[in-house]
Design a protein around this motif. Structure first.
Motif, PDB file in Angstrom:
ATOM      1  N   GLY A 150       0.800  -1.213   0.000  1.00 51.12           N
ATOM      2  CA  GLY A 150       0.000   0.000   0.000  1.00 51.12           C
ATOM      3  C   GLY A 150       0.837   1.269   0.000  1.00 51.12           C
ATOM      4  N   ALA A 151       1.806   1.332   0.903  1.00 48.75           N
ATOM      5  CA  ALA A 151       2.601   2.558   1.001  1.00 48.75           C
ATOM      6  C   ALA A 151       3.311   2.854  -0.310  1.00 48.75           C
ATOM      7  CB  ALA A 151       3.610   2.436   2.147  1.00 48.75           C
ATOM      8  N   SER A 152       3.770   1.812  -0.999  1.00 48.81           N
ATOM      9  CA  SER A 152       4.465   2.094  -2.267  1.00 48.81           C
ATOM     10  C   SER A 152       3.481   2.612  -3.313  1.00 48.81           C
ATOM     11  CB  SER A 152       5.279   0.890  -2.766  1.00 48.81           C
ATOM     12  OG  SER A 152       4.447  -0.153  -3.196  1.00 48.81           O
TER      13      SER A 152
ATOM     14  N   VAL B  25      -7.427  11.220  -0.750  1.00 50.21           N
ATOM     15  CA  VAL B  25      -8.473  10.884   0.233  1.00 50.21           C
ATOM     16  C   VAL B  25      -8.621   9.371   0.352  1.00 50.21           C
ATOM     17  CG1 VAL B  25      -9.824  12.984  -0.225  1.00 50.21           C
ATOM     18  CG2 VAL B  25     -10.374  10.891  -1.481  1.00 50.21           C
ATOM     19  N   GLU B  26      -9.109   8.938   1.518  1.00 54.80           N
ATOM     20  CA  GLU B  26      -9.601   7.568   1.698  1.00 54.80           C
ATOM     21  C   GLU B  26     -11.107   7.662   1.482  1.00 54.80           C
ATOM     22  OE1 GLU B  26      -7.850   5.937   5.680  1.00 54.80           O
ATOM     23  OE2 GLU B  26      -7.340   8.043   5.490  1.00 54.80           O
ATOM     24  N   PRO B  27     -11.635   7.212   0.366  1.00 57.07           N
ATOM     25  CA  PRO B  27     -13.051   7.413   0.090  1.00 57.07           C
ATOM     26  C   PRO B  27     -13.976   6.705   1.091  1.00 57.07           C
ATOM     27  CG  PRO B  27     -11.861   6.862  -1.909  1.00 57.07           C
ATOM     28  CD  PRO B  27     -10.928   6.615  -0.768  1.00 57.07           C
TER      29      PRO B  27
ATOM     30  N   TYR C 200      -4.718   8.514   6.723  1.00 59.30           N
ATOM     31  CA  TYR C 200      -3.638   7.525   6.806  1.00 59.30           C
ATOM     32  C   TYR C 200      -3.397   6.975   5.405  1.00 59.30           C
ATOM     33  CZ  TYR C 200      -0.865   3.461   8.062  1.00 59.30           C
ATOM     34  OH  TYR C 200       0.142   2.535   8.144  1.00 59.30           O
ATOM     35  N   HIS C 201      -2.160   7.101   4.926  1.00 55.54           N
ATOM     36  CA  HIS C 201      -1.872   6.593   3.585  1.00 55.54           C
ATOM     37  C   HIS C 201      -0.603   5.743   3.547  1.00 55.54           C
ATOM     38  CE1 HIS C 201      -5.184   8.888   1.931  1.00 55.54           C
ATOM     39  NE2 HIS C 201      -4.773   9.925   2.631  1.00 55.54           N
ATOM     40  N   GLY C 202      -0.144   5.291   4.715  1.00 54.01           N
ATOM     41  CA  GLY C 202       1.046   4.452   4.766  1.00 54.01           C
ATOM     42  C   GLY C 202       2.151   5.123   5.545  1.00 54.01           C
TER      43      GLY C 202
ATOM     44  N   GLU D 179      -7.866   3.611  -2.209  1.00 53.87           N
ATOM     45  CA  GLU D 179      -8.833   2.543  -1.903  1.00 53.87           C
ATOM     46  C   GLU D 179      -8.105   1.272  -1.463  1.00 53.87           C
ATOM     47  OE1 GLU D 179     -12.491   2.049  -3.375  1.00 53.87           O
ATOM     48  OE2 GLU D 179     -12.776   4.040  -4.261  1.00 53.87           O
ATOM     49  N   ILE D 180      -6.926   1.481  -0.889  1.00 59.50           N
ATOM     50  CA  ILE D 180      -6.123   0.349  -0.415  1.00 59.50           C
ATOM     51  C   ILE D 180      -6.915  -0.465   0.614  1.00 59.50           C
ATOM     52  CG2 ILE D 180      -4.071  -0.161   1.006  1.00 59.50           C
ATOM     53  CD1 ILE D 180      -2.761   2.277  -0.591  1.00 59.50           C
ATOM     54  N   ALA D 181      -7.591   0.238   1.521  1.00 63.41           N
ATOM     55  CA  ALA D 181      -8.386  -0.464   2.539  1.00 63.41           C
ATOM     56  C   ALA D 181      -9.850  -0.606   2.127  1.00 63.41           C
ATOM     57  CB  ALA D 181      -8.287   0.274   3.881  1.00 63.41           C
ATOM     58  N   VAL D 182     -10.390   0.402   1.442  1.00 63.25           N
ATOM     59  CA  VAL D 182     -11.847   0.402   1.206  1.00 63.25           C
ATOM     60  C   VAL D 182     -12.250  -0.192  -0.145  1.00 63.25           C
ATOM     61  CG1 VAL D 182     -12.308   2.333   2.751  1.00 63.25           C
ATOM     62  CG2 VAL D 182     -11.859   2.781   0.320  1.00 63.25           C
TER      63      VAL D 182
HETATM   64  C1  LIG Z   1      -5.878   3.739   3.423  1.00 61.85           C
HETATM   65  C2  LIG Z   1      -4.534   3.084   3.513  1.00 61.85           C
HETATM   66  N1  LIG Z   1      -3.546   3.494   2.706  1.00 61.85           N
HETATM   67  C3  LIG Z   1      -2.332   2.930   2.749  1.00 61.85           C
HETATM   68  C4  LIG Z   1      -2.043   1.903   3.617  1.00 61.85           C
HETATM   69  C5  LIG Z   1      -0.669   1.305   3.636  1.00 61.85           C
HETATM   70  O1  LIG Z   1      -0.668   0.014   3.150  1.00 61.85           O
HETATM   71  P1  LIG Z   1       0.545  -0.969   3.514  1.00 61.85           P
HETATM   72  O2  LIG Z   1       0.384  -1.302   4.974  1.00 61.85           O
HETATM   73  O3  LIG Z   1       0.377  -2.155   2.633  1.00 61.85           O
HETATM   74  O4  LIG Z   1       1.802  -0.217   3.249  1.00 61.85           O
HETATM   75  C6  LIG Z   1      -3.040   1.438   4.474  1.00 61.85           C
HETATM   76  C7  LIG Z   1      -2.765   0.364   5.441  1.00 61.85           C
HETATM   77  O5  LIG Z   1      -3.489   0.120   6.379  1.00 61.85           O
HETATM   78  C8  LIG Z   1      -4.322   2.053   4.441  1.00 61.85           C
HETATM   79  O6  LIG Z   1      -5.309   1.672   5.262  1.00 61.85           O
END
Ligand SMILES: Cc1ncc(COP(=O)(O)O)c(C=O)c1O
Length: 417
Positions: free
Chosen positions: A95-97, A199-201, A128-130, A235-238
């Protein structure tokens, strides 16, 4: 690690469906889908078979100068599923990458387009985006950021449309619109230096499952277009059906400029992330000069085993009509959860798709830790954030398991409130 002096690590030997089994054979219901990644249960036979088949063909090849069938198929299938206009896939490993890739690609797009001054980002409060340095620059959680403050680029945040912040004085929609007005004011002043809004939608996961009205996404999309700022939908989580639609953006009726996918895409099996983007952005990098190209590589980018797990995951969505089935499941769960919603010590019980959360009134300042420990004693893997308890179970959870989850959670809450 110091905490583990009193709370030993739980050694997990195997998993099946929603259950994790430790070395002594004790079981735990994985209510958080192992950090929000698992969709169709542990050791899902269909995903196991796909990975096993792929193992006999090709375990890995670099995705530079080479390609392979699973990654091509996955890109094409995602193009068909994603909101309109997102026809290009860039692969990463987690996700972070994916966040890093989108931030870099956005700023680089503006540089290639003769606007290098557009290099700032904005995110929502409590976002939160990583936790890599670029991702932390758009993550608004002090606990994760503060120790690295001097290493992180300072970006602005705008108010988050979490309806709980309206304090019951207005409804979720009007609060979301008011927050969108704040976004507009910020863009009016700063748009010339801003590359993108991220944004986290619909649900801000790490903020404690903060939920907001989809009208915010619609307004944010309009404003980003008007002020020439990219919209990055994390949308990594959602994504992958968590909010009730394949992608949360669909509920706002929008297409972002970048869509970030990870976690559930492989059914929770293997690390993989994808940044989907538009032809406009793709074309800005299509050039003879190497420096205008997008140079970003990870060794395991687009790993074939991970792509096969993702393809098998997408198969299950079709075969089991998962989005519709989840709608029914969510309704059943909401009925079963009535005693929780009505519990005297429970506040702000909320639900979006297959995510549930609520706050607990408790005298214990270490509620999260106590709840985790007691949960284990009651066959539950609960992982509260502060006083917020949430459920994000694998989609294969049965009615009986939902019943047990609610009953045992009630026991834990009664002991702690
Ligand atoms: C919305 C969102 N973005 C990014 C990440 C980061 O993903 P990763 O843990 O795979 O680096 C997360 C992890 O929980 C997340 O919830």
């Amino acid at each position: 690690m110091k905490r583990h002096e009193t709370l030993p690590l739980v050694p997990i030997a195997r998993g099946e469906g929603v259950w994790l089994y430790d070395l002594d054979g004790k079981r735990y219901l994985d209510t958080v889908s192992s950090w929000w990644v698992n969709l169709f249960g542990h050791c899902n036979p269909h995903i196991n078979a796909a990975i096993t088949d792929q193992l006999g063909k090709l375990e890995h090849v670099m995705l530079a100068g080479f390609t392979h069938e699973p990654v091509v198929q996955l890109s094409e299938r995602l193009r068909g599923l994603a909101p309109a206009g997102l026809g290009h896939c860039f692969y990463g490993s987690d996700g972070a990458s994916a966040t890093e890739i989108a931030l870099k690609m956005s700023a680089h797009y503006w540089r290639n387009s003769g606007k290098p001054e557009k290099s700032q980002f904005i995110s929502l409060q409590n976002s939160y985006h990583g936790e890599t340095l670029g991702a932390l620059s758009v993550t608004d959680v002090a606990l994760f950021r503060d120790a690295y403050g001097s290493l992180i680029k300072q970006n602005a945040t705008v108010p988050c449309p979490d309806w709980r912040d309206a304090g019951g004085l207005e409804n979720a929609e009007s609060y979301a619109l008011r927050c969108a007005d704040s976004l507009e004011k910020h863009l009016q002043v700063h748009h010339a230096s801003i590359a993108a809004l991220i944004v986290e939608p619909l649900v801000q996961g790490a903020a404690g499952m903060a939920m907001y009205h989809p009208i915010y996404l619609k307004r944010a999309r309009e404003l980003c277009l008007r002020y020439e700022v990219h919209l990055i939908a994390d949308e990594i989580a959602v994504g992958m059906g968590r909010t009730g639609t394949m992608f949360a953006c669909e509920q706002g009726g929008i297409s972002p400029d970048f869509l970030l996918i990870s976690k559930g895409i492989t059914g929770g099996y293997l690390p993989l992330s994808i940044v989907m983007t538009t032809d406009d952005i793709y074309q800005a990098f299509y050039d003879d000069q190497t420096a205008r190209g997008f140079l970003h590589s990870h060794s395991y980018t687009g790993n074939p085993l991970a792509c096969r797990a993702a393809l098998a995951t997408l198969d299950i969505f079709v075969q089991d009509d998962v989005l519709n089935a989840n709608r029914d499941k969510a309704a059943i769960f909401n009925r079963i959860a009535t005693p929780l919603r009505e519990h005297a010590k429970v506040r702000d019980f909320r639900n979006t798709g297959m995510i549930w959360a609520f706050e607990v009134d408790t005298p214990h300042s270490d509620f999260a830790q106590r709840c985790f420990t007691l949960g284990l004693q009651h066959e539950l893997l609960l992982r509260p954030m502060g006083n917020t308890v949430y459920f994000m179970p694998p989609y294969v959870i049965t009615e009986k398991e939902m019943q047990m989850l609610v009953e045992h959670t009630l026991t834990v809450i009664d002991l702690l409130s």
